[in-house]
Design an enzyme around this catalytic site. Structure first.
Site, PDB file in Angstrom:
ATOM      1  N   LYS A  13       0.831  -1.208   0.000  1.00 55.62           N
ATOM      2  CA  LYS A  13       0.000   0.000   0.000  1.00 55.62           C
ATOM      3  C   LYS A  13       0.867   1.259   0.000  1.00 55.62           C
ATOM      4  O   LYS A  13       0.644   2.172  -0.791  1.00 55.62           O
ATOM      5  CB  LYS A  13      -0.933   0.010   1.225  1.00 55.62           C
ATOM      6  CG  LYS A  13      -1.868  -1.189   1.295  1.00 55.62           C
ATOM      7  CD  LYS A  13      -2.790  -1.129   2.521  1.00 55.62           C
ATOM      8  CE  LYS A  13      -2.068  -1.136   3.854  1.00 55.62           C
ATOM      9  NZ  LYS A  13      -1.322  -2.387   4.138  1.00 55.62           N
ATOM     10  N   ARG A  88      -9.595   0.257   8.959  1.00 53.63           N
ATOM     11  CA  ARG A  88      -9.161  -1.100   9.267  1.00 53.63           C
ATOM     12  C   ARG A  88     -10.237  -1.889  10.006  1.00 53.63           C
ATOM     13  O   ARG A  88     -10.008  -3.054  10.323  1.00 53.63           O
ATOM     14  CB  ARG A  88      -7.916  -1.045  10.144  1.00 53.63           C
ATOM     15  CG  ARG A  88      -6.590  -1.154   9.396  1.00 53.63           C
ATOM     16  CD  ARG A  88      -5.471  -0.952  10.412  1.00 53.63           C
ATOM     17  NE  ARG A  88      -4.273  -1.668  10.122  1.00 53.63           N
ATOM     18  CZ  ARG A  88      -3.202  -1.139   9.522  1.00 53.63           C
ATOM     19  NH1 ARG A  88      -3.222   0.099   9.081  1.00 53.63           N
ATOM     20  NH2 ARG A  88      -2.121  -1.866   9.356  1.00 53.63           N
ATOM     21  N   ARG A 127      11.653  -5.720   5.178  1.00 58.57           N
ATOM     22  CA  ARG A 127      11.336  -4.307   4.905  1.00 58.57           C
ATOM     23  C   ARG A 127      12.272  -3.368   5.646  1.00 58.57           C
ATOM     24  O   ARG A 127      12.602  -3.584   6.802  1.00 58.57           O
ATOM     25  CB  ARG A 127       9.888  -4.014   5.301  1.00 58.57           C
ATOM     26  CG  ARG A 127       9.551  -2.521   5.186  1.00 58.57           C
ATOM     27  CD  ARG A 127       8.081  -2.262   5.129  1.00 58.57           C
ATOM     28  NE  ARG A 127       7.388  -2.541   6.379  1.00 58.57           N
ATOM     29  CZ  ARG A 127       6.077  -2.376   6.528  1.00 58.57           C
ATOM     30  NH1 ARG A 127       5.333  -1.946   5.524  1.00 58.57           N
ATOM     31  NH2 ARG A 127       5.514  -2.656   7.678  1.00 58.57           N
ATOM     32  N   ARG A 160      11.444  -1.366  11.275  1.00 59.12           N
ATOM     33  CA  ARG A 160      10.408  -1.067  12.268  1.00 59.12           C
ATOM     34  C   ARG A 160      10.392  -2.123  13.367  1.00 59.12           C
ATOM     35  O   ARG A 160      10.568  -3.303  13.105  1.00 59.12           O
ATOM     36  CB  ARG A 160       9.042  -1.032  11.574  1.00 59.12           C
ATOM     37  CG  ARG A 160       8.700   0.339  11.037  1.00 59.12           C
ATOM     38  CD  ARG A 160       7.524   0.316  10.114  1.00 59.12           C
ATOM     39  NE  ARG A 160       6.341  -0.368  10.655  1.00 59.12           N
ATOM     40  CZ  ARG A 160       5.190  -0.439  10.020  1.00 59.12           C
ATOM     41  NH1 ARG A 160       5.055   0.121   8.825  1.00 59.12           N
ATOM     42  NH2 ARG A 160       4.173  -1.075  10.552  1.00 59.12           N
ATOM     43  N   ARG A 171      -0.135  -9.327  13.558  1.00 58.18           N
ATOM     44  CA  ARG A 171      -0.784  -8.311  12.720  1.00 58.18           C
ATOM     45  C   ARG A 171      -1.590  -8.970  11.607  1.00 58.18           C
ATOM     46  O   ARG A 171      -2.663  -8.488  11.236  1.00 58.18           O
ATOM     47  CB  ARG A 171       0.264  -7.358  12.135  1.00 58.18           C
ATOM     48  CG  ARG A 171       0.762  -6.360  13.187  1.00 58.18           C
ATOM     49  CD  ARG A 171       2.154  -5.824  12.873  1.00 58.18           C
ATOM     50  NE  ARG A 171       2.222  -5.114  11.626  1.00 58.18           N
ATOM     51  CZ  ARG A 171       3.332  -5.012  10.885  1.00 58.18           C
ATOM     52  NH1 ARG A 171       4.449  -5.578  11.280  1.00 58.18           N
ATOM     53  NH2 ARG A 171       3.307  -4.337   9.764  1.00 58.18           N
TER      54      ARG A 171
HETATM   55  P1  ADP Z   1       2.223  -1.842   3.248  1.00 57.36           P
HETATM   56  O1  ADP Z   1       2.246  -0.344   3.209  1.00 57.36           O
HETATM   57  O2  ADP Z   1       1.014  -2.413   2.558  1.00 57.36           O
HETATM   58  O3  ADP Z   1       2.403  -2.401   4.622  1.00 57.36           O
HETATM   59  P2  ADP Z   1       4.817  -1.651   1.873  1.00 57.36           P
HETATM   60  O4  ADP Z   1       4.536  -0.778   0.698  1.00 57.36           O
HETATM   61  O5  ADP Z   1       5.567  -1.082   3.000  1.00 57.36           O
HETATM   62  O6  ADP Z   1       3.456  -2.358   2.391  1.00 57.36           O
HETATM   63  O7  ADP Z   1       5.592  -2.947   1.311  1.00 57.36           O
HETATM   64  C1  ADP Z   1       5.986  -3.996   2.208  1.00 57.36           C
HETATM   65  C2  ADP Z   1       7.354  -4.537   1.797  1.00 57.36           C
HETATM   66  O8  ADP Z   1       7.245  -5.237   0.560  1.00 57.36           O
HETATM   67  C3  ADP Z   1       8.426  -3.484   1.565  1.00 57.36           C
HETATM   68  O9  ADP Z   1       9.656  -4.026   1.964  1.00 57.36           O
HETATM   69  C4  ADP Z   1       8.373  -3.244   0.059  1.00 57.36           C
HETATM   70  O10 ADP Z   1       9.620  -2.774  -0.452  1.00 57.36           O
HETATM   71  C5  ADP Z   1       8.053  -4.629  -0.450  1.00 57.36           C
HETATM   72  N1  ADP Z   1       7.240  -4.651  -1.673  1.00 57.36           N
HETATM   73  C6  ADP Z   1       6.260  -3.793  -2.053  1.00 57.36           C
HETATM   74  N2  ADP Z   1       5.707  -4.175  -3.229  1.00 57.36           N
HETATM   75  C7  ADP Z   1       6.343  -5.323  -3.590  1.00 57.36           C
HETATM   76  C8  ADP Z   1       6.229  -6.205  -4.723  1.00 57.36           C
HETATM   77  N3  ADP Z   1       5.333  -6.004  -5.686  1.00 57.36           N
HETATM   78  N4  ADP Z   1       7.049  -7.280  -4.752  1.00 57.36           N
HETATM   79  C9  ADP Z   1       7.952  -7.506  -3.772  1.00 57.36           C
HETATM   80  N5  ADP Z   1       8.106  -6.713  -2.688  1.00 57.36           N
HETATM   81  C10 ADP Z   1       7.321  -5.627  -2.604  1.00 57.36           C
HETATM   82  P1  ADP Z   2       1.285  -2.056   8.062  1.00 54.08           P
HETATM   83  O1  ADP Z   2       0.558  -1.615   6.850  1.00 54.08           O
HETATM   84  O2  ADP Z   2       2.683  -2.483   7.826  1.00 54.08           O
HETATM   85  O3  ADP Z   2       0.526  -3.033   8.894  1.00 54.08           O
HETATM   86  P2  ADP Z   2       0.800   0.541   9.324  1.00 54.08           P
HETATM   87  O4  ADP Z   2       1.949   1.466   9.253  1.00 54.08           O
HETATM   88  O5  ADP Z   2      -0.368   0.802   8.470  1.00 54.08           O
HETATM   89  O6  ADP Z   2       1.423  -0.897   9.086  1.00 54.08           O
HETATM   90  O7  ADP Z   2       0.281   0.412  10.820  1.00 54.08           O
HETATM   91  C1  ADP Z   2       1.158   0.138  11.890  1.00 54.08           C
HETATM   92  C2  ADP Z   2       0.354  -0.010  13.172  1.00 54.08           C
HETATM   93  O8  ADP Z   2      -0.312   1.220  13.476  1.00 54.08           O
HETATM   94  C3  ADP Z   2      -0.746  -1.062  13.143  1.00 54.08           C
HETATM   95  O9  ADP Z   2      -0.272  -2.368  13.452  1.00 54.08           O
HETATM   96  C4  ADP Z   2      -1.711  -0.529  14.213  1.00 54.08           C
HETATM   97  O10 ADP Z   2      -1.234  -0.809  15.515  1.00 54.08           O
HETATM   98  C5  ADP Z   2      -1.605   0.983  13.992  1.00 54.08           C
HETATM   99  N1  ADP Z   2      -2.613   1.463  13.031  1.00 54.08           N
HETATM  100  C6  ADP Z   2      -2.383   2.043  11.826  1.00 54.08           C
HETATM  101  N2  ADP Z   2      -3.522   2.357  11.211  1.00 54.08           N
HETATM  102  C7  ADP Z   2      -4.533   1.971  12.043  1.00 54.08           C
HETATM  103  C8  ADP Z   2      -5.952   1.993  11.970  1.00 54.08           C
HETATM  104  N3  ADP Z   2      -6.597   2.502  10.896  1.00 54.08           N
HETATM  105  N4  ADP Z   2      -6.648   1.492  13.025  1.00 54.08           N
HETATM  106  C9  ADP Z   2      -6.031   0.995  14.099  1.00 54.08           C
HETATM  107  N5  ADP Z   2      -4.700   0.928  14.238  1.00 54.08           N
HETATM  108  C10 ADP Z   2      -3.943   1.411  13.207  1.00 54.08           C
END
Ligand code: ADP
Ligand code: ADP
Ligand code: ZN
Length: 216
Positions: A13, A88, A127, A160, A171
């Site tokens: 995302k 979420r 990541r 992280r 998660r």
């Molecule tokens: P989200 O915001 O949904 O948690 P991220 O954009 O941070 O996800 O991506 C999660 C991890 O996967 C990062 O290390 C990113 O560089 C990697 N990543 C993102 N898109 C791809 C893809 N299409 N193929 C492989 N790795 C990816």
């Molecule tokens: P990722 O996409 O890698 O799971 P985020 O950066 O979106 O991580 O979120 C990290 C953490 O922040 C989540 O595990 C949760 O604890 C909190 N968080 C983020 N967005 C929300 C939401 N919309 N509702 C509740 N908790 C949230």
């Protein structure tokens, strides 16, 4: 244009949102980024959120809904935003609908990015994120040009605290229980677009762009 990026942790995302900002010139609003900044700054919000984030649990709905309510009023978000990581829960989705309606807006697109759990664990354990701008990298799949340095802003990369395997599994469980019902929620309301989140990052972006343009 108001867009929701839906998908499990690690679906890409954030990665896709950064590319979308450039093309559509609307801001990315990531509740995760906002919460992490609050934790770093030691604000009241950060203190409230930290214990939930460390455990891989969701921060209470009222807290994140408050963040979105405030963020939507900022000048850069008047023409729309890309929501990354919000809503979420169903409660958050219903609150969002109301907040948008109160501001004469509605959700235009919901893009659901789909990736299976084992791939998500591999992505999240590798990541690395930029301390300054939040850009995501991966040690194997998406390396920066210079080790540990952000291509976008020159910031330092870090891992992280919640990207360790045990917290990642938690998660994912929380995602399946509390967030994945939103796919059905938005499917029923129409306008849900499902995108395969595996494969080349720029190919996935092309698919998202086609969906937003209505040519997919
Ligand atoms: P989200 O915001 O949904 O948690 P991220 O954009 O941070 O996800 O991506 C999660 C991890 O996967 C990062 O290390 C990113 O560089 C990697 N990543 C993102 N898109 C791809 C893809 N299409 N193929 C492989 N790795 C990816
Ligand atoms: P990722 O996409 O890698 O799971 P985020 O950066 O979106 O991580 O979120 C990290 C953490 O922040 C989540 O595990 C949760 O604890 C909190 N968080 C983020 N967005 C929300 C939401 N919309 N509702 C509740 N908790 C949230
Ligand atoms: Zn950066």
């Amino acid at each position: 244009m108001d867009i929701i990026l839906l998908g499990p942790p690690g679906a890409g995302k954030g990665t896709q949102a950064k590319m979308m900002i450039e093309k559509w010139r609307i801001p990315q609003v990531s509740t995760g980024d906002i919460l992490r900044a609050a934790v770093r700054d030691g604000t009241q919000l950060g203190l409230e959120a930290k214990s939930f984030m460390d455990k891989g649990e969701l921060v209470p709905d009222s807290v994140v809904i408050g963040i979105i309510e405030a963020r939507i009023k900022e000048p850069d978000a008047v023409g729309g935003f890309i929501l990354d990581g919000f809503p979420r829960t169903i409660v958050q989705a219903e609150a969002l609908e109301k907040i948008l309606a109160d501001n004469g807006r509605k959700i235009d697109h919901v893009i659901s990015i789909e990736v299976d759990d084992e791939e998500l664990v591999t992505r999240l354990t590798g990541r690395r994120m930029c301390k300054s701008c939040g850009e995501s990298y991966h040690m194997v799949f998406n390396q920066p040009s210079v080790e540990n340095v952000c291509d976008a802003c020159g910031g330092e990369l870090y891992q992280r605290d919640d990207d360790k395997e045990e917290t990642i599994r938690q998660r994912l469980e929380v995602y399946h229980e509390q967030t994945s019902p939103l796919i059905e929620y938005y499917r029923e309301r129409g306008g849900l677009r499902e995108v395969d989140g595996t494969g080349n990052i720029s190919d996935i972006f092309t698919q998202i762009a086609a969906n937003l343009a209505g040519t997919a």
